[in-house]
Design a protein around this motif. Structure first.
Motif, PDB file in Angstrom:
ATOM      1  N   VAL A 117       0.831  -1.210   0.000  1.00 18.41           N
ATOM      2  CA  VAL A 117       0.000   0.000   0.000  1.00 18.41           C
ATOM      3  C   VAL A 117       0.863   1.256   0.000  1.00 18.41           C
ATOM      4  N   GLY A 118       1.902   1.305   0.825  1.00 16.79           N
ATOM      5  CA  GLY A 118       2.785   2.459   0.842  1.00 16.79           C
ATOM      6  C   GLY A 118       3.450   2.696  -0.503  1.00 16.79           C
ATOM      7  N   LEU A 119       3.911   1.613  -1.134  1.00 17.41           N
ATOM      8  CA  LEU A 119       4.553   1.741  -2.437  1.00 17.41           C
ATOM      9  C   LEU A 119       3.560   2.166  -3.515  1.00 17.41           C
ATOM     10  N   ALA A 120       2.339   1.626  -3.452  1.00 18.24           N
ATOM     11  CA  ALA A 120       1.317   2.021  -4.431  1.00 18.24           C
ATOM     12  C   ALA A 120       0.980   3.500  -4.292  1.00 18.24           C
TER      13      ALA A 120
ATOM     14  N   GLY B 141       1.435   0.106   8.245  1.00 19.57           N
ATOM     15  CA  GLY B 141       0.887  -1.226   8.491  1.00 19.57           C
ATOM     16  C   GLY B 141       0.866  -1.609   9.955  1.00 19.57           C
ATOM     17  N   LEU B 142       1.606  -2.649  10.301  1.00 16.64           N
ATOM     18  CA  LEU B 142       1.674  -3.125  11.687  1.00 16.64           C
ATOM     19  C   LEU B 142       2.277  -2.090  12.632  1.00 16.64           C
TER      20      LEU B 142
ATOM     21  N   ARG C 194      -1.742  -9.832  10.725  1.00 20.72           N
ATOM     22  CA  ARG C 194      -2.622  -8.754  10.269  1.00 20.72           C
ATOM     23  C   ARG C 194      -2.785  -7.691  11.346  1.00 20.72           C
ATOM     24  N   PRO C 195      -2.845  -6.424  10.945  1.00 22.73           N
ATOM     25  CA  PRO C 195      -3.096  -5.349  11.917  1.00 22.73           C
ATOM     26  C   PRO C 195      -4.594  -5.157  12.151  1.00 22.73           C
TER      27      PRO C 195
ATOM     28  N   LEU D 144      -3.274   5.686   7.782  1.00 25.85           N
ATOM     29  CA  LEU D 144      -3.986   4.483   7.354  1.00 25.85           C
ATOM     30  C   LEU D 144      -3.841   3.428   8.445  1.00 25.85           C
ATOM     31  N   PHE D 145      -4.980   2.978   8.981  1.00 25.87           N
ATOM     32  CA  PHE D 145      -4.984   1.983  10.048  1.00 25.87           C
ATOM     33  C   PHE D 145      -5.786   0.753   9.614  1.00 25.87           C
ATOM     34  N   GLY D 146      -5.378  -0.417  10.118  1.00 21.97           N
ATOM     35  CA  GLY D 146      -6.144  -1.636   9.853  1.00 21.97           C
ATOM     36  C   GLY D 146      -6.143  -2.054   8.399  1.00 21.97           C
TER      37      GLY D 146
END
Length: 368
Positions: free
Chosen positions: A14-17, A204-205, A314-315, A341-343
């Protein structure tokens, strides 16, 4: 002090996207605390491209999974990322599970997933040989993807637009002066500061721990974090499956399902266990539970060929019940330029490009 427009914390999928999409509009730096990108949730999953069946109506998960699926397949073709639209069979056994399967199909229709089809017993036997089920449903748009190559393609897109990826660099804290963030980073043991206009926490985590180090962010906007560990077992040798096989979902996940990787190897998982600390050590003692769950739909399982493989975490934001992605901007917490961004768990890989576009819209809208 170096001044950049956007800093993205976390180089998972997600961060890279997000960084790749934003690099078309802004100068972007994405940092990663580890030596390699995507070492956590992004590389420790089923690598399934989800159809969008399970998620509550009008949720971000439903919306971004379905949008993301289309964007992902298109991206994989454009960037030559290995993927296969293998399809999956959802199977139910007994009246209670049949009712649950019908409810899932209705939920999928509510989410605008229009391609599911009930299977006759002959069709079920053909698509899911040796599978024991009273009823089956076919999902043709479900697929698998090489997650490492996908993340590498995002990194290549970022580089093509002059964005930067910096590994071995940990976010320490951020101070907001009303217009900019003064960010302290730890790069291989050395601290340095930079200034950015937009700060995106896609860790993420580690998103909650990063959020706690942003001085202007009120703690009430930081949700609880629960580590949910899931492990996988691989199956050695030949098997009868060409499609993914999914039993009816459980309270905490989608059940111990059968997936195949790009090489055609069969694997099963994940189970779900809440843990207190990050620990990826697989538990071989879980084999008995896996065997018990698998033979419910594949009685011919040769358990001697089932071997512990890997695990992921998984977070989760709750221990029980459905949860949605949480993507906060200034309209939530009041800090211009900050997005948390959480979860971001399953279907985060599938939804990664849609999440990225969602974030890009939040970042660029106030400027345009």
């Amino acid at each position: 002090m170096e001044h950049i427009q956007t800093l993205v914390i976390g180089a998972g999928a997600v961060g890279l996207a997000i960084a790749a999409e934003l690099s078309e509009h802004h100068d972007v730096v994405v940092i990663e605390q580890n030596t390699h990108f995507g070492e956590h949730t992004s590389s420790r999953n089923s690598e399934v491209v989800h159809a969008g069946i399970y998620y509550p109506s009008n949720s971000l998960k439903a919306q971004l999974c379905i949008e993301g699926k289309a964007l992902l397949y298109q991206h994989c073709q454009s960037y030559h990322v290995p993927y296969k639209k293998v399809g999956k069979v959802l199977v139910a056994h007994g009246e209670r599970e049949i009712a649950k399967l019908h409810a899932l199909v209705q939920q999928a229709e509510d989410n605008n997933v229009q391609d599911l089809a009930f299977l006759s017993q002959a069709e079920l036997a053909k698509k899911a040989p040796q599978v024991k089920a009273s009823l089956g449903v076919w999902s043709p748009s479900t697929g698998i993807v090489d997650s490492h190559q996908l993340m590498l393609s995002y990194l290549n897109k970022l580089s093509a637009h002059a964005g930067q990826y910096v590994n071995n660099t940990r976010f320490v804290r951020a101070q907001f002066d009303g217009q900019h963030f003064i960010v302290t980073l730890n790069c291989d043991g050395e601290l340095f500061n930079l200034k950015c206009t937009t700060l995106i926490n896609a860790a993420g985590l580690f998103a909650q721990s990063c959020a706690k180090q942003i001085d202007a962010l009120d703690a009430r906007f930081i949700p609880e974090l629960y580590y949910c560990k899931g492990q996988y077992f691989s199956y050695q040798g030949s098997h009868p499956f060409q499609h993914l096989i999914y039993p009816m979902p459980e309270q905490q996940g989608l059940g111990i399902h059968a997936t195949i990787d790009m090489a055609g190897q069969l694997r099963f998982g994940p189970d779900t266990t809440f843990i207190d600390t990050l620990d990826y050590t697989p538990n071989a003692q879980a084999k008995a539970h896996f065997v018990k769950e698998i033979i419910k739909y594949w009685p011919n399982l040769d358990s001697s060929r089932l071997h512990v493989s890997y695990s992921g975490i998984r977070p989760k934001l709750f221990r029980n019940g459905a949860q949605d992605f949480v993507i906060q901007d200034h309209t939530v917490h009041g800090i211009q330029g900050l997005i948390n961004l959480f979860g971001i768990e399953s279907p985060g890989l599938t939804a990664s490009l849609a999440i990225a576009q969602h974030v890009v819209n939040k970042v660029t809208r106030p400027l345009g």
